[in-house]
Write a protein that holds these residues in place. Structure first.
Motif, PDB file in Angstrom:
ATOM      1  N   GLN A  42     128.287   7.534  53.385  1.00 23.62           N
ATOM      2  CA  GLN A  42     128.383   8.754  54.498  1.00 23.62           C
ATOM      3  C   GLN A  42     129.007   8.359  55.653  1.00 23.62           C
ATOM      4  O   GLN A  42     130.044   9.267  55.754  1.00 23.62           O
ATOM      5  CB  GLN A  42     126.814   9.176  54.847  1.00 23.62           C
ATOM      6  CG  GLN A  42     125.992   9.710  53.822  1.00 23.62           C
ATOM      7  CD  GLN A  42     124.506   9.871  54.224  1.00 23.62           C
ATOM      8  OE1 GLN A  42     124.088   9.431  55.176  1.00 23.62           O
ATOM      9  NE2 GLN A  42     123.992  10.884  53.327  1.00 23.62           N
ATOM     10  N   PRO A  43     129.151   7.171  56.272  1.00 19.55           N
ATOM     11  CA  PRO A  43     129.935   7.170  57.470  1.00 19.55           C
ATOM     12  C   PRO A  43     131.338   6.675  56.838  1.00 19.55           C
ATOM     13  O   PRO A  43     132.389   6.628  57.785  1.00 19.55           O
ATOM     14  CB  PRO A  43     129.259   5.963  58.251  1.00 19.55           C
ATOM     15  CG  PRO A  43     128.594   5.119  57.184  1.00 19.55           C
ATOM     16  CD  PRO A  43     128.177   6.037  56.028  1.00 19.55           C
ATOM     17  N   LEU A  44     131.717   6.395  55.708  1.00 20.15           N
ATOM     18  CA  LEU A  44     133.004   5.929  55.025  1.00 20.15           C
ATOM     19  C   LEU A  44     133.748   7.079  54.718  1.00 20.15           C
ATOM     20  O   LEU A  44     134.984   6.839  54.193  1.00 20.15           O
ATOM     21  CB  LEU A  44     132.599   4.930  53.962  1.00 20.15           C
ATOM     22  CG  LEU A  44     132.052   3.637  54.182  1.00 20.15           C
ATOM     23  CD1 LEU A  44     131.760   2.598  52.950  1.00 20.15           C
ATOM     24  CD2 LEU A  44     132.483   2.868  55.189  1.00 20.15           C
ATOM     25  N   VAL A  57     136.121  17.926  51.237  1.00 20.65           N
ATOM     26  CA  VAL A  57     135.151  18.464  50.256  1.00 20.65           C
ATOM     27  C   VAL A  57     135.049  17.415  48.974  1.00 20.65           C
ATOM     28  O   VAL A  57     134.208  17.318  48.629  1.00 20.65           O
ATOM     29  CB  VAL A  57     135.595  19.907  49.631  1.00 20.65           C
ATOM     30  CG1 VAL A  57     134.564  20.187  48.559  1.00 20.65           C
ATOM     31  CG2 VAL A  57     135.391  20.799  50.889  1.00 20.65           C
ATOM     32  N   THR A  58     136.385  16.904  48.821  1.00 15.43           N
ATOM     33  CA  THR A  58     136.360  16.109  47.445  1.00 15.43           C
ATOM     34  C   THR A  58     135.448  14.755  48.032  1.00 15.43           C
ATOM     35  O   THR A  58     134.760  13.945  47.128  1.00 15.43           O
ATOM     36  CB  THR A  58     137.709  15.732  47.025  1.00 15.43           C
ATOM     37  OG1 THR A  58     138.503  17.058  46.722  1.00 15.43           O
ATOM     38  CG2 THR A  58     137.975  14.587  45.965  1.00 15.43           C
ATOM     39  N   ALA A  59     135.866  14.148  49.103  1.00 18.31           N
ATOM     40  CA  ALA A  59     135.338  12.835  49.645  1.00 18.31           C
ATOM     41  C   ALA A  59     133.746  13.262  49.713  1.00 18.31           C
ATOM     42  O   ALA A  59     132.963  12.341  49.240  1.00 18.31           O
ATOM     43  CB  ALA A  59     135.632  12.690  50.686  1.00 18.31           C
ATOM     44  N   GLY A  60     133.354  14.172  50.152  1.00 17.44           N
ATOM     45  CA  GLY A  60     131.764  14.532  50.181  1.00 17.44           C
ATOM     46  C   GLY A  60     131.214  14.596  48.759  1.00 17.44           C
ATOM     47  O   GLY A  60     130.181  14.271  48.563  1.00 17.44           O
ATOM     48  N   GLY A  61     132.143  14.627  47.835  1.00 20.79           N
ATOM     49  CA  GLY A  61     131.509  14.763  46.385  1.00 20.79           C
ATOM     50  C   GLY A  61     131.070  13.308  46.127  1.00 20.79           C
ATOM     51  O   GLY A  61     130.112  13.209  45.018  1.00 20.79           O
ATOM     52  N   LEU A  62     131.508  12.070  46.485  1.00 18.82           N
ATOM     53  CA  LEU A  62     130.908  10.697  46.618  1.00 18.82           C
ATOM     54  C   LEU A  62     129.435  10.820  46.873  1.00 18.82           C
ATOM     55  O   LEU A  62     128.711  10.166  45.951  1.00 18.82           O
ATOM     56  CB  LEU A  62     131.594   9.885  47.315  1.00 18.82           C
ATOM     57  CG  LEU A  62     131.318   8.397  47.045  1.00 18.82           C
ATOM     58  CD1 LEU A  62     131.752   7.874  45.498  1.00 18.82           C
ATOM     59  CD2 LEU A  62     132.006   7.553  48.125  1.00 18.82           C
ATOM     60  N   VAL A  63     129.057  11.383  47.816  1.00 21.75           N
ATOM     61  CA  VAL A  63     127.560  11.333  48.230  1.00 21.75           C
ATOM     62  C   VAL A  63     126.637  12.294  47.552  1.00 21.75           C
ATOM     63  O   VAL A  63     125.853  11.761  46.908  1.00 21.75           O
ATOM     64  CB  VAL A  63     127.631  11.804  49.862  1.00 21.75           C
ATOM     65  CG1 VAL A  63     126.154  11.861  50.333  1.00 21.75           C
ATOM     66  CG2 VAL A  63     128.322  11.142  50.731  1.00 21.75           C
ATOM     67  N   ARG A 162     123.747   2.959  57.081  1.00 21.99           N
ATOM     68  CA  ARG A 162     125.315   3.824  57.749  1.00 21.99           C
ATOM     69  C   ARG A 162     125.966   2.588  58.850  1.00 21.99           C
ATOM     70  O   ARG A 162     127.051   2.500  58.802  1.00 21.99           O
ATOM     71  CB  ARG A 162     124.923   4.933  58.378  1.00 21.99           C
ATOM     72  CG  ARG A 162     124.137   5.813  57.535  1.00 21.99           C
ATOM     73  CD  ARG A 162     123.833   7.429  58.103  1.00 21.99           C
ATOM     74  NE  ARG A 162     122.971   8.044  57.358  1.00 21.99           N
ATOM     75  CZ  ARG A 162     121.562   8.020  57.680  1.00 21.99           C
ATOM     76  NH1 ARG A 162     121.241   7.251  58.765  1.00 21.99           N
ATOM     77  NH2 ARG A 162     120.836   8.783  57.032  1.00 21.99           N
ATOM     78  N   SER A 163     125.007   1.952  59.488  1.00 20.64           N
ATOM     79  CA  SER A 163     125.831   1.154  60.793  1.00 20.64           C
ATOM     80  C   SER A 163     126.162  -0.026  59.842  1.00 20.64           C
ATOM     81  O   SER A 163     127.394  -0.650  60.173  1.00 20.64           O
ATOM     82  CB  SER A 163     124.508   0.701  61.688  1.00 20.64           C
ATOM     83  OG  SER A 163     124.177   1.710  62.170  1.00 20.64           O
ATOM     84  N   SER A 239     120.771  15.283  54.800  1.00 24.05           N
ATOM     85  CA  SER A 239     121.963  15.091  54.328  1.00 24.05           C
ATOM     86  C   SER A 239     123.150  15.933  54.807  1.00 24.05           C
ATOM     87  O   SER A 239     124.394  15.253  54.882  1.00 24.05           O
ATOM     88  CB  SER A 239     121.931  15.087  52.648  1.00 24.05           C
ATOM     89  OG  SER A 239     121.016  14.415  52.064  1.00 24.05           O
ATOM     90  N   ALA A 240     123.079  17.362  55.024  1.00 22.02           N
ATOM     91  CA  ALA A 240     123.950  17.937  55.651  1.00 22.02           C
ATOM     92  C   ALA A 240     124.410  17.179  56.823  1.00 22.02           C
ATOM     93  O   ALA A 240     125.660  17.004  57.305  1.00 22.02           O
ATOM     94  CB  ALA A 240     123.580  19.390  55.930  1.00 22.02           C
ATOM     95  N   PHE A 241     123.461  16.735  57.868  1.00 22.13           N
ATOM     96  CA  PHE A 241     123.838  16.407  59.042  1.00 22.13           C
ATOM     97  C   PHE A 241     124.468  15.001  58.906  1.00 22.13           C
ATOM     98  O   PHE A 241     125.605  14.787  59.576  1.00 22.13           O
ATOM     99  CB  PHE A 241     122.712  16.014  59.851  1.00 22.13           C
ATOM    100  CG  PHE A 241     122.602  15.429  61.186  1.00 22.13           C
ATOM    101  CD1 PHE A 241     122.814  16.252  62.271  1.00 22.13           C
ATOM    102  CD2 PHE A 241     122.892  13.919  61.308  1.00 22.13           C
ATOM    103  CE1 PHE A 241     123.080  15.666  63.776  1.00 22.13           C
ATOM    104  CE2 PHE A 241     122.943  13.476  62.560  1.00 22.13           C
ATOM    105  CZ  PHE A 241     123.091  14.402  63.852  1.00 22.13           C
TER     106      PHE A 241
END
Length: 408
Positions: A42-44, A57-63, A162-163, A239-241
């Protein structure tokens, strides 16, 4: 042997005594380290977007892929927790997780990274084998409390991941995040195989029939369906946040580095304190009002977050409230469904969590689309609307006569 005979529950076992504190601590740590695999990315996402030259949008597909893998694992793998000996099943799944994380860490391109994340997400469901395992070790009057302690470790892993991911990425690059987790999974596989008490299967049903019995459990228990949908809604907003706040923080006016994003993610740890309290309240039959409070708090938190585009303090307050609400509802939900059928806790959990993570996957992807279309304002409107809809559904709840469960 006939299927009807296989489906008969085993003889009633004596009420267990309280498990030792060191075992509960080990289970909490194991859950935290394993579930972290779902959230490292998520933070990456800003760094991955630059590394592979892909869109938001493509990067978000990893999550999304990771959470879809987890949902698939909930359906296909977690029911085996009722069918196979727990120590062996947990060790095998953790070794597969190790291999998948090594693949992700060495990925030459984004599709290979997605495959590694998908497989590691599916096998990280070992967490949801360990949580009902802990519930089975506890006496009835302490079950909510002990589940709350284990889940607090799980949720601390969600928040700290995340941290940790940001800090490792800042120091040595994003690949080290996956390689480090692979090493931790290997250590866990060995430790849990050697430490966990033997836990005999609760059913001898064949795998295909086991999956079918999971579907029948969903049909039989209205409480299970409702709790799963409630948590899917909250986790979708959560997850959206967290899937988009890193874009906000790395852009103007904040211009945070990867390290700064990781430090911000630490604020969510404050939300983990609610899990043991939620377990106590669930034991006391207060689960239903706590659920409504979680929906309302999440909606309010997104309203607060809408004013946080220029204030990290406002964003931090919103993050803590969202995390606390999701965690409280999660503990209440698990406490409730475990009481529906003590011989099928893994299968009940699989249905609950599969729905939960489908909601999270949808929330991650919709959050990425919303951010791309309308920025942070669009994300907060989306995140605020979902718990409001869930609260409206909660207000229509009627307990079916044959499916009453304390704390629903």
């Amino acid at each position: 042997m006939s299927l009807s005979r296989d489906l008969q529950p085993p003889p009633q076992r004596p009420e267990p005594t309280a498990p030792p504190g060191r075992l509960i601590l080990l289970l909490a740590v194991a859950c935290g380290l394993t579930v972290a695999n779902l959230y490292y990315a998520q933070p990456l996402l800003p760094e991955l977007r630059e590394s592979f030259r892909i869109s938001e949008v493509t990067a978000g597909g990893l999550v999304t892929a990771t959470q879809l893998g987890y949902a698939a694992g909930m359906v296909l793998l977690v029911p085996l927790g009722d069918r196979l000996e727990t120590r062996r099943l947990v060790a095998v799944l953790l070794w597969v997780t190790t291999a998948a994380l090594l693949l992700a860490g060495a990925a030459p391109n984004f599709p290979v990274l997605v495959v590694g994340a998908l497989v590691s997400g599916a096998t990280s469901v070992v967490v949801q084998i360990l949580v009902p395992f802990a519930a089975g070790l506890a006496p009835e009057h302490l079950r909510g409390r002990i589940v709350g302690r284990v889940v607090s470790g799980l949720l601390a892993g969600v928040l700290l991941s995340r941290s940790l991911g940001s800090l490792l990425a800042e120091a040595a690059g994003w690949r080290v995040v996956y390689l480090t987790s692979a090493a931790l999974m290997a250590v866990l596989a060995v430790t849990l195989r050697a430490t966990l008490p033997r836990h005999a299967p609760s059913t001898r049903v064949r795998y295909r029939a086991l999956l079918g019995s999971t579907v029948r459990l969903v049909r039989a228990h209205a409480t299970l369906r409702r709790r799963a949908l409630y948590q899917a809604a909250l986790f979708g907003a959560f997850s959206a946040f967290w899937s988009t706040v890193s874009y906000l923080l790395t852009g103007p006016p904040f211009h945070y580095t990867q390290l700064g994003v990781g430090v911000f993610a630490l604020v969510g740890v404050g939300g983990a304190v609610i899990a043991p309290l939620a377990g106590r309240w669930a034991d006391q039959g207060r689960g239903r009002p706590l659920t409504a409070a979680a929906f309302a708090a999440t909606a309010v938190a997104f309203g607060i977050a809408g004013f946080g585009q220029h204030s990290v303090v406002v964003l931090a307050v919103a993050a803590v409230v969202i995390d606390m609400a999701v965690q409280a509802s999660f503990v209440v939900g698990q406490h409730t469904i475990y009481r529906l059928d003590p011989t099928a806790r893994a299968r009940l959990n699989s249905a609950y969590l599969a729905t939960f993570f489908l909601g999270g996957a949808l929330g991650s992807q919709l959050g990425a689309v919303a951010y791309g279309a309308g920025g942070w304002t669009a994300v907060t409107l989306l995140g605020g609307a979902v718990p409001v809809l869930a609260l409206l559904g909660w207000s229509t709840e009627r307990r079916a006569a044959g499916d009453r469960s304390p704390g629903t």
